[in-house]
Design a protein around this motif. Structure first.
Motif, PDB file in Angstrom:
ATOM      1  N   LYS A   1       0.866  -1.172   0.000  1.00  0.00           N
ATOM      2  CA  LYS A   1       0.000   0.000   0.000  1.00  0.00           C
ATOM      3  C   LYS A   1       0.903   1.223   0.000  1.00  0.00           C
TER       4      LYS A   1
ATOM      5  N   ASP B   1      -7.157   1.880   4.905  1.00  0.00           N
ATOM      6  CA  ASP B   1      -7.932   1.416   3.756  1.00  0.00           C
ATOM      7  C   ASP B   1      -9.042   2.389   3.350  1.00  0.00           C
ATOM      8  N   ALA B   2      -9.737   2.968   4.326  1.00  0.00           N
ATOM      9  CA  ALA B   2     -10.823   3.907   3.991  1.00  0.00           C
ATOM     10  C   ALA B   2     -10.264   5.125   3.269  1.00  0.00           C
TER      11      ALA B   2
ATOM     12  N   LYS C   1      -9.193   4.132  -0.257  1.00  0.00           N
ATOM     13  CA  LYS C   1     -10.363   3.906  -1.115  1.00  0.00           C
ATOM     14  C   LYS C   1     -10.894   5.205  -1.707  1.00  0.00           C
TER      15      LYS C   1
ATOM     16  N   SER D   1      -5.966  -1.766   8.347  1.00  0.00           N
ATOM     17  CA  SER D   1      -5.542  -0.379   8.521  1.00  0.00           C
ATOM     18  C   SER D   1      -4.748  -0.106   9.791  1.00  0.00           C
TER      19      SER D   1
END
Length: 164
Positions: free
Chosen positions: A4, A26-27, A30, A85
């Motif tokens: 990532k 992750d949020a 995204k 996360s």
């Protein structure tokens, strides 16, 4: 496991305060936005520091407000392997070029670390910050860091001195 990667820095020549996180969750990845998790308190916390109600603004308006106030954003990790996360799950981190960025900001007065992982990793890189640049550890704005908002806000309020 896939790597990532973080975002580009949000800075300009007038950046007086640089806030460093660890690596976007992750949020955030995204939606391609710093602090994109709806329960992350970052925008409320930094809004209190600069005297602006940031959550109702669009993301671009938030970034513009930060820049206008002399605040920049980036992360201490350029990329890493991480399921989910949580900072505790970060594996094989690749450091961001903090020294290069800090050295390129002529108005910089302080570097603040948003959370323990950012502070630990960032301080390991910025062991000798430029003269006049202070390093500040902050409680994480993440919802995973369970601490009352008022307590976090009191700690973050110290950032006002770096901007004043």
């Amino acid at each position: 496991m896939t790597r990532k990667a973080g975002f580009d820095p949000v800075v300009d020549a007038n950046t007086r305060l640089l806030i460093l996180g660890s690596l976007p969750g992750d949020a955030s990845l995204k939606v391609a936005q710093y602090y994109g998790h709806p329960r992350n308190a970052f925008w409320r916390l930094i809004g209190g520091v600069i005297g602006r109600d940031l959550p109702p603004l669009t993301y671009d308006e938030r970034l513009a407000a930060l820049k206008a106030a002399g605040v920049g954003l980036w992360d201490v990790i350029a990329s890493a392997e991480r399921p989910g996360s949580l900072d505790a799950a970060i594996r094989r981190p690749e450091a961001a070029d903090l020294c290069g960025l800090v050295g390129s900001l002529p108005a910089l007065r302080a570097v603040a670390f948003n959370g323990g992982a950012a502070a630990r990793l960032g301080r390991a890189v910025l062991v000798d910050p430029p003269a006049g640049v202070s390093l500040i550890d902050l409680p994480s704005s993440s919802p995973a860091h369970a601490r009352p908002f008022a307590e976090k806000a009191a700690a973050w309020a110290r950032l006002g001195r770096a901007l004043g």
